[in-house]
Scaffold this motif. Structure first.
Motif, short mmCIF file in Angstrom:
data_model
loop_
_atom_site.label_atom_id
_atom_site.label_comp_id
_atom_site.label_asym_id
_atom_site.label_seq_id
_atom_site.Cartn_x
_atom_site.Cartn_y
_atom_site.Cartn_z
N ARG A 173 27.02 85.75 22.56
CA ARG A 173 25.99 84.70 22.57
C ARG A 173 25.76 84.08 21.19
O ARG A 173 24.63 83.91 20.75
CB ARG A 173 24.66 85.24 23.12
CG ARG A 173 24.75 86.01 24.42
CD ARG A 173 25.23 85.13 25.58
NE ARG A 173 25.08 85.80 26.85
CZ ARG A 173 26.03 86.51 27.46
NH1 ARG A 173 27.21 86.65 26.88
NH2 ARG A 173 25.81 87.07 28.62
N SER A 174 26.80 83.69 20.50
CA SER A 174 26.65 83.14 19.16
C SER A 174 25.89 81.82 19.16
O SER A 174 25.09 81.56 18.24
CB SER A 174 28.02 82.96 18.51
OG SER A 174 28.82 82.04 19.24
N MET B 84 40.58 78.74 23.36
CA MET B 84 40.97 79.33 22.09
C MET B 84 39.82 80.09 21.42
O MET B 84 40.04 81.10 20.76
CB MET B 84 41.52 78.26 21.16
CG MET B 84 42.90 77.74 21.58
SD MET B 84 43.65 76.60 20.38
CE MET B 84 42.57 75.19 20.52
N ARG B 85 38.60 79.61 21.60
CA ARG B 85 37.44 80.27 21.00
C ARG B 85 36.93 81.42 21.86
O ARG B 85 36.01 82.12 21.46
CB ARG B 85 36.32 79.27 20.76
CG ARG B 85 36.62 78.25 19.66
CD ARG B 85 35.41 77.40 19.35
NE ARG B 85 34.28 78.23 18.96
CZ ARG B 85 33.04 77.77 18.80
NH1 ARG B 85 32.77 76.48 19.00
NH2 ARG B 85 32.05 78.57 18.44
N GLY B 86 37.51 81.60 23.03
CA GLY B 86 37.07 82.69 23.90
C GLY B 86 35.71 82.46 24.51
O GLY B 86 34.99 83.42 24.83
N LEU B 87 35.33 81.19 24.69
CA LEU B 87 34.02 80.90 25.28
C LEU B 87 34.05 81.16 26.79
O LEU B 87 35.05 80.88 27.45
CB LEU B 87 33.63 79.45 25.01
CG LEU B 87 33.60 79.01 23.55
CD1 LEU B 87 33.16 77.55 23.44
CD2 LEU B 87 32.67 79.90 22.73
N VAL B 88 32.96 81.66 27.30
CA VAL B 88 32.86 81.98 28.73
C VAL B 88 31.61 81.32 29.31
O VAL B 88 30.64 81.07 28.59
CB VAL B 88 32.80 83.51 28.95
CG1 VAL B 88 34.11 84.16 28.53
CG2 VAL B 88 31.63 84.14 28.19
N PRO B 89 31.61 81.03 30.62
CA PRO B 89 30.41 80.43 31.23
C PRO B 89 29.27 81.45 31.24
O PRO B 89 29.46 82.60 31.61
CB PRO B 89 30.89 80.09 32.65
CG PRO B 89 32.04 81.00 32.90
CD PRO B 89 32.72 81.19 31.58
N ILE B 90 28.09 80.99 30.83
CA ILE B 90 26.97 81.90 30.63
C ILE B 90 25.82 81.65 31.61
O ILE B 90 25.27 82.58 32.19
CB ILE B 90 26.42 81.78 29.19
CG1 ILE B 90 27.50 82.18 28.18
CG2 ILE B 90 25.17 82.64 29.00
CD1 ILE B 90 27.92 83.62 28.26
N VAL B 91 25.43 80.38 31.79
CA VAL B 91 24.26 80.09 32.60
C VAL B 91 24.38 78.70 33.19
O VAL B 91 25.01 77.81 32.61
CB VAL B 91 22.96 80.20 31.75
CG1 VAL B 91 22.91 79.11 30.68
CG2 VAL B 91 21.70 80.17 32.60
N THR B 92 23.80 78.52 34.37
CA THR B 92 23.72 77.21 35.02
C THR B 92 22.32 76.66 34.84
O THR B 92 21.33 77.37 35.04
CB THR B 92 24.06 77.31 36.51
OG1 THR B 92 25.40 77.77 36.66
CG2 THR B 92 23.92 75.97 37.20
N TYR C 4 26.78 76.07 30.95
CA TYR C 4 26.98 76.23 29.52
C TYR C 4 27.92 77.39 29.20
O TYR C 4 27.89 78.43 29.86
CB TYR C 4 25.64 76.47 28.83
CG TYR C 4 24.82 75.21 28.68
CD1 TYR C 4 24.92 74.42 27.53
CD2 TYR C 4 23.96 74.79 29.68
CE1 TYR C 4 24.17 73.26 27.39
CE2 TYR C 4 23.21 73.63 29.55
CZ TYR C 4 23.32 72.87 28.40
OH TYR C 4 22.59 71.72 28.27
N PHE C 5 28.71 77.18 28.16
CA PHE C 5 29.63 78.20 27.65
C PHE C 5 29.08 78.76 26.34
O PHE C 5 28.40 78.09 25.59
CB PHE C 5 31.01 77.60 27.39
CG PHE C 5 31.76 77.20 28.63
CD1 PHE C 5 32.73 78.04 29.16
CD2 PHE C 5 31.49 76.00 29.26
CE1 PHE C 5 33.43 77.68 30.30
CE2 PHE C 5 32.18 75.63 30.41
CZ PHE C 5 33.15 76.48 30.93
#
Length: 225
Positions: A49-50, A128-136, A43-44
């Motif tokens: 963490r919005s 573009m939204r600057g989303l990063v991978p957070i958790v598997t 998940y991104f």
């Protein structure tokens, strides 16, 4: 948009419901000989963490982005956006070309990657939204389907949470966060056939907003407190 109802159920409820569904619905054709398949989702989210806070605050219209693959076949990744409005959901999915998944998961990914690597569609939105991978998130899914109203009922078992480093290649060795309990999901277009509705109601499940992303991320966050 489809309806999606979620419940957390016990092993006893699972056994009762499963035995009844097997007599009235079809096993998912993509399942193995045991009627199951393995899912891994990465998940991104934004760095602050919005998506997590929108879920916890009850924001009605939300979007989640994830990379997903099945049965360990990480060479066949898809990129998905799950849009939710109340109990209705819509999923958009795009196949990822070889190497694109690794690029999106790279901690060194920058905005210029959009043009330099030909990223389009959902991948471009993530950049573009600057989303990063957070958790598997890992789990075993047992699914039953019925053509009427495009009904799909799934049991998600052995839900596990882990980090994102090497998430495309490491095996399923992450800790189970729910024990023997599992998530039941009921998805349909316009209505649940009456006989199936009675079967599900027969185990007295309690509806919840259970989000595997939120549960797994909260588990990760608590582990570092």
């Amino acid at each position: 948009m489809r309806h999606e109802l979620k419940y957390i159920i016990t092993p006893v409820q699972y056994q009762l419901l499963r035995s009844r569904l097997k007599a009235t619905m079809h096993s998912d054709p993509y399942s193995d000989k045991n009627g199951e398949y393995f899912i891994r989702s990465i998940y991104f989210d934004t760095p602050d963490r919005s998506a997590l806070w929108e879920k916890l605050c009850g924001v009605d219209n939300r979007r989640k982005y994830r990379i997903r693959f099945y049965n360990g076949e990480y060479s066949k990744c898809t990129l998905e956006c799950k849009e939710k409005k109340g109990t209705r959901v819509r999923k958009t999915s795009e196949k990822l070309e070889e190497g694109k998944a690794s690029l999106l998961l790279s901690p060194d990914r920058v905005y210029s990657d959009i043009n330099d690597n030909g990223i389009r569609g959902l991948a471009a939105v993530i950049c573009m939204r600057g989303l990063v991978p957070i958790v598997t998130v890992d789990y075993i899914r047992e699914a039953y389907v019925l053509p009427l109203s495009n009904l799909r009922i799934t049991f998600d078992k052995s839900i596990a949470s882990g980090g994102v480093k090497d998430c495309l290649i490491y095996p399923q060795l992450m800790p189970n966060i729910m024990g023997e309990n599992m998530v039941l999901e009921v998805k349909y277009d316009e209505f649940i056939p009456e006989h199936i509705s009675h079967i599900v109601a027969g185990i007295n499940p309690v509806q919840t907003s259970a989000s595997k992303y939120v549960m797994c991320l909260e588990h990760r966050m608590k582990a570092f407190i």
